[in-house]
Each structure stands twice: as C-alpha cells, then as structure tokens.
Design a protein around this motif. Structure first.
Motif, PDB file in Angstrom:
ATOM      1  N   UNK A  14      44.495  44.529  24.124  1.00 18.91           N
ATOM      2  CA  UNK A  14      45.553  43.865  23.359  1.00 18.91           C
ATOM      3  C   UNK A  14      45.751  42.399  23.747  1.00 18.91           C
ATOM      4  N   UNK A  15      45.006  41.926  24.729  1.00 21.23           N
ATOM      5  CA  UNK A  15      45.146  40.537  25.175  1.00 21.23           C
ATOM      6  C   UNK A  15      44.304  39.601  24.319  1.00 21.23           C
ATOM      7  N   UNK A  16      44.782  38.396  24.102  1.00 25.04           N
ATOM      8  CA  UNK A  16      44.045  37.376  23.359  1.00 25.04           C
ATOM      9  C   UNK A  16      43.573  36.240  24.248  1.00 25.04           C
ATOM     10  N   UNK A  17      44.221  36.094  25.406  1.00 23.53           N
ATOM     11  CA  UNK A  17      43.882  34.997  26.307  1.00 23.53           C
ATOM     12  C   UNK A  17      44.364  35.365  27.709  1.00 23.53           C
ATOM     13  N   UNK A  18      43.540  35.092  28.698  1.00 20.61           N
ATOM     14  CA  UNK A  18      43.908  35.341  30.092  1.00 20.61           C
ATOM     15  C   UNK A  18      44.308  34.022  30.732  1.00 20.61           C
ATOM     16  N   UNK A  19      45.429  34.038  31.452  1.00 19.61           N
ATOM     17  CA  UNK A  19      45.893  32.838  32.149  1.00 19.61           C
ATOM     18  C   UNK A  19      45.939  33.148  33.640  1.00 19.61           C
ATOM     19  N   UNK A  20      45.099  32.486  34.402  1.00 19.99           N
ATOM     20  CA  UNK A  20      45.054  32.680  35.852  1.00 19.99           C
ATOM     21  C   UNK A  20      46.049  31.730  36.495  1.00 19.99           C
ATOM     22  N   UNK A  21      46.992  32.299  37.261  1.00 19.40           N
ATOM     23  CA  UNK A  21      48.061  31.504  37.862  1.00 19.40           C
ATOM     24  C   UNK A  21      47.861  31.398  39.369  1.00 19.40           C
ATOM     25  N   UNK A  22      47.802  30.162  39.866  1.00 14.89           N
ATOM     26  CA  UNK A  22      47.715  29.946  41.306  1.00 14.89           C
ATOM     27  C   UNK A  22      46.303  30.006  41.848  1.00 14.89           C
ATOM     28  N   UNK A  23      46.241  30.225  43.173  1.00 14.38           N
ATOM     29  CA  UNK A  23      44.965  30.228  43.888  1.00 14.38           C
ATOM     30  C   UNK A  23      44.674  31.609  44.447  1.00 14.38           C
ATOM     31  N   UNK A  24      43.397  31.853  44.751  1.00 10.92           N
ATOM     32  CA  UNK A  24      42.996  33.122  45.350  1.00 10.92           C
ATOM     33  C   UNK A  24      41.892  33.777  44.552  1.00 10.92           C
ATOM     34  N   UNK A  25      41.342  34.844  45.125  1.00  7.66           N
ATOM     35  CA  UNK A  25      40.235  35.533  44.461  1.00  7.66           C
ATOM     36  C   UNK A  25      40.583  36.954  44.051  1.00  7.66           C
ATOM     37  N   UNK A  26      41.880  37.279  44.023  1.00  3.24           N
ATOM     38  CA  UNK A  26      42.294  38.646  43.702  1.00  3.24           C
ATOM     39  C   UNK A  26      42.229  38.941  42.207  1.00  3.24           C
ATOM     40  N   UNK A  27      41.962  37.935  41.381  1.00  5.04           N
ATOM     41  CA  UNK A  27      41.948  38.145  39.926  1.00  5.04           C
ATOM     42  C   UNK A  27      40.539  38.391  39.388  1.00  5.04           C
ATOM     43  N   UNK A  28      39.586  38.671  40.273  1.00  4.11           N
ATOM     44  CA  UNK A  28      38.196  38.833  39.842  1.00  4.11           C
ATOM     45  C   UNK A  28      38.029  39.953  38.816  1.00  4.11           C
ATOM     46  N   UNK A  29      38.734  41.072  39.031  1.00  2.00           N
ATOM     47  CA  UNK A  29      38.619  42.186  38.078  1.00  2.00           C
ATOM     48  C   UNK A  29      39.145  41.782  36.711  1.00  2.00           C
ATOM     49  N   UNK A  30      40.265  41.041  36.692  1.00  2.00           N
ATOM     50  CA  UNK A  30      40.826  40.576  35.423  1.00  2.00           C
ATOM     51  C   UNK A  30      39.854  39.642  34.709  1.00  2.00           C
ATOM     52  N   UNK A  31      39.217  38.757  35.470  1.00  2.00           N
ATOM     53  CA  UNK A  31      38.236  37.837  34.893  1.00  2.00           C
ATOM     54  C   UNK A  31      37.051  38.610  34.322  1.00  2.00           C
ATOM     55  N   UNK A  32      36.619  39.638  35.036  1.00  2.00           N
ATOM     56  CA  UNK A  32      35.499  40.460  34.571  1.00  2.00           C
ATOM     57  C   UNK A  32      35.837  41.147  33.250  1.00  2.00           C
ATOM     58  N   UNK A  33      37.029  41.738  33.177  1.00  2.00           N
ATOM     59  CA  UNK A  33      37.445  42.426  31.945  1.00  2.00           C
ATOM     60  C   UNK A  33      37.566  41.440  30.787  1.00  2.00           C
ATOM     61  N   UNK A  34      38.138  40.265  31.068  1.00  2.00           N
ATOM     62  CA  UNK A  34      38.285  39.248  30.021  1.00  2.00           C
ATOM     63  C   UNK A  34      36.923  38.744  29.556  1.00  2.00           C
ATOM     64  N   UNK A  35      36.015  38.586  30.496  1.00  2.00           N
ATOM     65  CA  UNK A  35      34.681  38.124  30.141  1.00  2.00           C
ATOM     66  C   UNK A  35      33.944  39.107  29.244  1.00  2.00           C
ATOM     67  N   UNK A  36      34.082  40.386  29.540  1.00  2.00           N
ATOM     68  CA  UNK A  36      33.437  41.406  28.724  1.00  2.00           C
ATOM     69  C   UNK A  36      33.962  41.401  27.301  1.00  2.00           C
ATOM     70  N   UNK A  37      35.242  41.039  27.140  1.00  2.00           N
ATOM     71  CA  UNK A  37      35.837  40.998  25.803  1.00  2.00           C
ATOM     72  C   UNK A  37      35.656  39.628  25.147  1.00  2.00           C
ATOM     73  N   UNK A  38      35.167  38.653  25.904  1.00  2.00           N
ATOM     74  CA  UNK A  38      34.982  37.307  25.368  1.00  2.00           C
ATOM     75  C   UNK A  38      36.268  36.531  25.202  1.00  2.00           C
ATOM     76  N   UNK A  39      37.261  36.822  26.043  1.00  2.00           N
ATOM     77  CA  UNK A  39      38.550  36.129  25.931  1.00  2.00           C
ATOM     78  C   UNK A  39      38.490  34.737  26.554  1.00  2.00           C
ATOM     79  N   UNK A  40      39.197  33.790  25.993  1.00  2.00           N
ATOM     80  CA  UNK A  40      39.337  32.501  26.666  1.00  2.00           C
ATOM     81  C   UNK A  40      40.131  32.685  27.955  1.00  2.00           C
TER      82      UNK A  40
END
Length: 340
Positions: A186-212
């Motif tokens: 249901x997401x249209x865009x992922x917004x990464x807030x702040x610093x760190x590498x804990x969002x890798x799974x979110x980036x992976x899921x967004x990448x698979x869906x082709x989200x900005x």
C-alpha cells in the motif's frame, strides 16, 4: 498508551518476544488483511497520507508540517486530518487551539492546527467530509496508513533508520502494525529518516516494488535557554530515550530524565513532582513540543507554572529530496485531475 518496550527494538528473539509471538502472528494476520480491503470512501480532496510501519515516533508530524510548507509554496492550501490520538473527542471536529485542549483533541492535533485547518475524526471518511467544507485544497493525513476506510492518492511511509522494523514482529511481540510485506503493498514512496543501517529491510522491500526512496532528517532547533543549564528532561512520547539522546548529542548537560507513557495526560501530582525536584536540585526543565502542547492547554496554576518555566527543544524536518517529492505530488494530483 505506554512507551514502547525496549525488546521491540532489539534484533533477534528475546524471551518476551518469543512468548508474545503467537499473539503477534494473529494480530498481523488480521491487520494485514484489513489493510488490503477496498476503501469505503473517496474524498473530493486529494489525500496524501504520512504514515509509518511501526508504533512509535518516526517524525510523521514534523514531516507533515514541512510538507505543508512546500505545498503552500506551490500555491496550494493544505489541511490536516488525523485520529486525534490521546484526546477524548471522536469527531469529526475542526480543531480550534483557542478552545480545545490536548485532553479533547490530542497533542498532535494542537500542533498541526498552528499550520492549517485541522480535523480530527475516528472515522476518516466523516473527517474528510468536514475537511471538504474548509479552505483546503490538499488533505494531509497524519497517520492512518493502515486504515483502509479512506482512499489515499499518495502514501508516504517513513522509516527511522536507527531502528527500522525493530525485531520484525507485529504487536504485541514487536512494533510492526502489520507484516512489513503486507504494508509495502500500500506504500507509494519510502522516506528514510535519520542515520543508521537498520532500514535495510525496508529499502529491500521498496526496491522490489520499485518505489521511490527519499531521505529526510529531524533537525533540532537551537535554544539558548538550554545552554549552560543543568537539565531535567521529561517526555511522554513513543520513544522518550530518543529525545534524551538528542539533547545529549547536542552537548547539553542532561542531569536527570523521566519517562511518561506516550500521549500521557499530565496530572497535577506529575507536575508538582517535576517542579519540586527541579527546584530543589537547581535543574532546568526541558521537554518536547508535543508534551508542551498538553501542558499549555491544561487548567490550573501548576500547569501554567511549568508551561512558563520549562524549555522546549523544537525540531524541524529537513527533506533532502524536496524537489523530487514535489514532482511526485504534482504527478499524483495531475493523475487525479484527469481521472487516471
């Protein structure tokens, strides 16, 4: 609501998360299916949702405020729609900061009302209908990403890079409001807030869906009141420790801290204890803007005293890819205009 337990944010399995996993699996199954339901209503206004995957603060309200600035620069009149969590009113209700207090409409609604017409409603479609009667061109929905009742034209989902999905489990075993794989649909865009590498799974899921994927940072605003003072910091937000750590990272002398539950409605006993301890130790009280919204609108001399004596660490969201975000919004508004 209590502050999020520490084990939610620890990677891997803990005893507590293991014991609660069956309940989390059931919660995730139900909430995931609910998210995929067809919306019950569509507003006459374009609806932009600012949400997150987990319980707890990721900066949704500061992001919505910053987004409202950008929309105003484009000649639009933004307004806000939210549940009004922490307040007693079910709505739909147009927030009036001169009449309503946090006990009625919630602290987030009071903050947003400073920047544009703000409606609270447990039932989002009825809240949208009230918003349609206000001088609003675009409706910004603070939270409600998991709520399928009202159709959204654009869902911007924030992820805190320092914690990501936490332990990856659903409530109450972890912080996820539904399985991440269900939510990303249901997401249209992922917004990464702040610093760190804990969002890798979110980036992976967004990448698979082709989200900005956009980036943003919460920037504390300088406060001369805090420099050189011995501070007693208190907060009733989703993750109070994050607020305390921010103060320390800025070099402020934090001597004492106190946590309260998220959206905590302060009592006179709470305030008396804070004031007394601070005065006896010679500490300066400091809190968040959301906590101050609750204190400022509470009735009684003690509340007036703490509201006038405590300092606030204000924050502002800085969106790195503002032009790209503006283009994305324009494209969605154009698509809506032509019925695509």
């Amino acid at each position: 609501m209590k502050s999020a337990p520490d084990f939610w944010w620890k990677p891997g399995q803990t005893l507590a998360s293991w014991l609660l996993s069956p309940a989390g699996w059931i919660y995730g199954l139900v909430s995931g299916r609910r998210m995929l339901k067809k919306p019950k209503a569509k507003s006459r206004l374009p609806v932009i949702c600012v949400g997150n995957f987990v319980v707890g603060g990721t900066g949704k309200t500061p992001f919505a405020i910053e987004l409202s600035y950008r929309l105003q620069e484009e000649g639009l009149r933004p307004g806000f729609l939210l549940r009004g969590y922490g307040g007693k009113a079910k709505g739909p209700l147009l927030v009036d900061a001169s009449m309503h207090d946090a006990d009625v409409v919630g602290d987030e609604a009071l903050l947003l009302a400073r920047y544009g017409p703000t409606v609270i409603a447990a039932d989002r479609p009825s809240g949208a209908r009230l918003a349609e009667q206000q001088p609003i061109d675009v409706l910004l929905m603070d939270d409600g990403f998991q709520n399928p009742a009202l159709a959204k034209d654009l869902s911007l989902v924030l992820v805190d890079c320092s914690v990501g999905f936490g332990n990856g489990k659903c409530l109450p075993a972890g912080p996820l409001r539904a399985p991440a794989a269900k939510q990303i649909v249901k997401a249209d865009c992922l917004v990464l807030v702040g610093e760190g590498d804990a969002a890798e799974e979110a980036v992976h899921l967004a990448g698979r869906k082709g989200l900005p994927i956009l980036h943003a940072h919460v920037r504390p605003q300088p406060n001369d009141e805090l420099a050189g003072s011995r501070l007693f910091a208190f907060a009733g937000i989703g993750r109070p420790q994050k607020f305390f750590d921010t103060l320390k990272s800025l070099g402020y002398d934090v001597r004492k801290t106190r946590e309260f539950p998220d959206h905590h409605q302060y009592t006179q006993a709470d305030v008396r204890a804070l004031l007394t301890e601070a005065e006896e130790a010679g500490f300066k009280l400091v809190t968040t803007s959301k906590d101050m919204a609750r204190l400022e609108t509470s009735t009684g001399e003690l509340f007036h005293w703490i509201a006038s004596s405590a300092a606030v660490l204000e924050v502002r969201m800085e969106i790195d890819d503002e032009d790209r975000l503006a283009s994305l919004i324009k494209e969605r508004l154009r698509r809506r205009q032509f019925g695509k």
